[in-house]
Design a protein around this motif. Structure first.
Motif, PDB file in Angstrom:
ATOM      1  N   ASP A 109      -1.120  -3.281 -10.629  1.00 20.34           N
ATOM      2  CA  ASP A 109      -0.729  -4.054  -9.442  1.00 20.34           C
ATOM      3  C   ASP A 109      -0.528  -5.483  -9.946  1.00 20.34           C
ATOM      4  O   ASP A 109      -1.480  -6.176 -10.293  1.00 20.34           O
ATOM      5  CB  ASP A 109      -1.841  -3.996  -8.392  1.00 20.34           C
ATOM      6  CG  ASP A 109      -1.491  -4.775  -7.121  1.00 20.34           C
ATOM      7  OD1 ASP A 109      -0.555  -5.601  -7.170  1.00 20.34           O
ATOM      8  OD2 ASP A 109      -2.173  -4.570  -6.102  1.00 20.34           O
ATOM      9  N   MET A 113       0.813  -1.206   0.000  1.00 19.67           N
ATOM     10  CA  MET A 113       0.000   0.000   0.000  1.00 19.67           C
ATOM     11  C   MET A 113       0.851   1.261   0.000  1.00 19.67           C
ATOM     12  O   MET A 113       0.449   2.289  -0.564  1.00 19.67           O
ATOM     13  CB  MET A 113      -0.956   0.004   1.203  1.00 19.67           C
ATOM     14  CG  MET A 113      -2.239  -0.776   0.996  1.00 19.67           C
ATOM     15  SD  MET A 113      -3.135  -0.375  -0.533  1.00 19.67           S
ATOM     16  CE  MET A 113      -3.412   1.384  -0.363  1.00 19.67           C
ATOM     17  N   TYR A 140      -5.466   2.695 -14.027  1.00 16.66           N
ATOM     18  CA  TYR A 140      -4.899   1.766 -13.040  1.00 16.66           C
ATOM     19  C   TYR A 140      -5.641   0.442 -13.139  1.00 16.66           C
ATOM     20  O   TYR A 140      -6.876   0.414 -13.164  1.00 16.66           O
ATOM     21  CB  TYR A 140      -5.059   2.357 -11.637  1.00 16.66           C
ATOM     22  CG  TYR A 140      -4.530   1.501 -10.508  1.00 16.66           C
ATOM     23  CD1 TYR A 140      -3.313   1.798  -9.916  1.00 16.66           C
ATOM     24  CD2 TYR A 140      -5.254   0.410 -10.011  1.00 16.66           C
ATOM     25  CE1 TYR A 140      -2.820   1.032  -8.868  1.00 16.66           C
ATOM     26  CE2 TYR A 140      -4.770  -0.361  -8.984  1.00 16.66           C
ATOM     27  CZ  TYR A 140      -3.553  -0.048  -8.408  1.00 16.66           C
ATOM     28  OH  TYR A 140      -3.069  -0.822  -7.378  1.00 16.66           O
ATOM     29  N   THR A 169      -6.623  -0.808  -1.709  1.00 16.75           N
ATOM     30  CA  THR A 169      -6.544   0.182  -2.782  1.00 16.75           C
ATOM     31  C   THR A 169      -7.871   0.902  -2.941  1.00 16.75           C
ATOM     32  O   THR A 169      -7.919   2.138  -3.047  1.00 16.75           O
ATOM     33  CB  THR A 169      -6.157  -0.499  -4.112  1.00 16.75           C
ATOM     34  OG1 THR A 169      -4.964  -1.255  -3.925  1.00 16.75           O
ATOM     35  CG2 THR A 169      -5.939   0.540  -5.199  1.00 16.75           C
ATOM     36  N   ILE A 175       1.731   1.686  -3.644  1.00 16.86           N
ATOM     37  CA  ILE A 175       0.574   2.136  -4.410  1.00 16.86           C
ATOM     38  C   ILE A 175       0.238   3.585  -4.119  1.00 16.86           C
ATOM     39  O   ILE A 175       0.060   4.404  -5.033  1.00 16.86           O
ATOM     40  CB  ILE A 175      -0.638   1.230  -4.120  1.00 16.86           C
ATOM     41  CG1 ILE A 175      -0.401  -0.165  -4.728  1.00 16.86           C
ATOM     42  CG2 ILE A 175      -1.930   1.838  -4.679  1.00 16.86           C
ATOM     43  CD1 ILE A 175      -1.389  -1.209  -4.270  1.00 16.86           C
ATOM     44  N   SER A 176       0.144   3.944  -2.840  1.00 13.94           N
ATOM     45  CA  SER A 176      -0.249   5.306  -2.473  1.00 13.94           C
ATOM     46  C   SER A 176       0.803   6.330  -2.889  1.00 13.94           C
ATOM     47  O   SER A 176       0.471   7.398  -3.412  1.00 13.94           O
ATOM     48  CB  SER A 176      -0.524   5.402  -0.968  1.00 13.94           C
ATOM     49  OG  SER A 176       0.615   5.021  -0.214  1.00 13.94           O
ATOM     50  N   GLU A 196      -5.505  -4.060 -12.088  1.00  7.12           N
ATOM     51  CA  GLU A 196      -5.016  -5.125 -11.199  1.00  7.12           C
ATOM     52  C   GLU A 196      -5.418  -6.434 -11.866  1.00  7.12           C
ATOM     53  O   GLU A 196      -6.603  -6.709 -12.023  1.00  7.12           O
ATOM     54  CB  GLU A 196      -5.713  -4.957  -9.843  1.00  7.12           C
ATOM     55  CG  GLU A 196      -5.418  -5.986  -8.791  1.00  7.12           C
ATOM     56  CD  GLU A 196      -6.276  -5.744  -7.550  1.00  7.12           C
ATOM     57  OE1 GLU A 196      -7.129  -6.595  -7.255  1.00  7.12           O
ATOM     58  OE2 GLU A 196      -6.113  -4.693  -6.894  1.00  7.12           O
TER      59      GLU A 196
END
Length: 388
Positions: A174, A78, A143, A105, A81-82, A145
């Motif tokens: 991701d 995280m 984005y 997320t 990602i952040s 995943e």
């Protein structure tokens, strides 16, 4: 030695090592210092600057695994990602994401983006038109995943990369569930690749880390934000992560092989209502997964028939651990409703198709016959309890 055509196990084992020039040890020495001399040195080294000796070396390994120019390592998935999203999004910007996302997320986006004045839209499906219809004049990022957590939806990497380039957007993925062993999104044109390195990169359920791989230009922008947010990883954990990556290809290939066998066995069970695994021909995204993945994944999810209590089933397992997280060498099982997606409102979980009885199964390296035997004895216990 030329590194361009090295095999995956050779990259995992040798690229990004710190040379022990003093004692010539076989493994990287660990540099724990938080204070380095900068006078006359090539860099002003400081752990929070992501440039300590172990951080720099390991970043080279991760970059090569994902076929990118550069990489950075963070304290968690995280954090990666952040930091990455905040590096490229500012007030007034917009991002497009898939509806099915890892709970952490999703929660970060819906709870925190409003504070920064960042707009977002969720694609209603996984087709090109679903993503294209959400693009606005102020959109900056797409984005994705894939495979998704926990329903194993597969998104077309080439399509996303092409769509992003058409609109001058940055594409991010991701890649945790696949790992660089089963999928290299850079081959399809994806710009930025992220991982919860806690999972397959760490692989032993004893490391919390995150990673990003991308171009040098993008990494410099991420670094400029990350040095202010301070989400770096301790050098001891960096060292442990490098140790773990040496065996990643061996582990993930063994786990993936087991997962495919378990998915096929579960699909035949009369006590299982549905199996979610892109390596099954019955999976709606099987053809796409086969096209863009090298070995599918070692993750799968499944739903039991209504007559079986999923919690009682998990409690009855003896070998497979009823526990949090995933991707360790040991097999684990959990309820997304109780863990990874607990922060999502029930209505949102239902919208995404995540039923309360859904179980996520992270397949380990055990003999698959032993895993099947464990499932069989657990099924028998639950059935007997239901009868009584």
């Amino acid at each position: 030695m030329k590194t361009k055509n090295l095999g995956i196990n050779t990259i995992c084992t040798h690229v990004g090592e710190v040379e022990d020039t003093q004692f010539r040890g076989a493994i990287s020495p660990l540099f724990m210092s938080t204070s380095y001399s900068y006078d006359g040195m090539d860099a002003k080294r400081y752990p929070r600057s992501f440039n300590s000796p172990n951080q720099v070396a390991l970043s080279k390994k991760i970059a090569m695994l994902e076929k990118k120019e550069a990489a950075m390592i963070f304290g968690s998935g995280m954090a990666a990602i952040s930091h990455c999203l905040l590096a490229f999004l500012k007030k007034g910007d917009h991002i497009v994401l898939p509806q099915t996302l890892y709970g952490g997320t999703y929660n970060f986006v819906v709870q925190d983006f409003e504070k920064f004045g960042i707009e977002y839209s969720f694609a209603k499906g996984f087709s090109e038109s679903d993503f294209r219809s959400e693009i606005k004049p102020n959109t900056k990022l797409i984005y994705i995943e894939t495979p998704s957590n926990p329903l194993m939806k597969v998104t077309d990497l080439q399509m996303i990369a092409t769509l992003a380039k058409e609109h001058n957007l940055i594409s991010m993925i991701d890649n945790t569930f696949a790992s660089p062993i089963n999928q290299t999104p850079g081959d399809f044109g994806i710009d930025i690749i992220m991982h919860s390195a806690t999972k397959y990169m760490g692989g032993h359920s004893d490391i919390s880390a995150g990673a990003i791989a991308c171009s040098q230009a993008h990494i410099e922008k991420i670094w400029a934000t990350s040095i202010n947010l301070g989400g770096h990883l301790s050098d001891y954990t960096v060292w442990l992560l490098e140790r773990s990556l040496k065996t990643m290809a061996l582990r993930v290939k063994a786990q993936t092989k087991n997962a495919k066998k378990m998915a096929k066995w579960l699909e035949k069970s009369t006590l299982v209502a549905k199996v979610y695994y892109p390596g099954l021909k019955s999976h709606p995204d099987y053809a796409l997964a086969k096209k863009q993945m090298k070995g599918f994944t070692a993750m799968l999810s499944f739903e039991l028939i209504e007559e079986i209590n999923p919690v009682e089933f998990m409690r009855s397992l003896q070998l497979v651990k009823y526990s949090m997280s995933l991707a360790g060498v040991e097999s684990t099982i959990l309820s997304p409703m109780e863990t990874s997606h607990a922060l999502l409102p029930a209505a949102e979980r239902e919208k995404q198709g995540i039923k309360d009885g859904l179980l996520r199964f992270s397949v380990g390296i055990e003999e698959v016959e032993d895993l099947i035997a464990d499932f069989e004895q657990a099924f028998e216990k639950v059935k007997i309890k239901e009868i009584n």
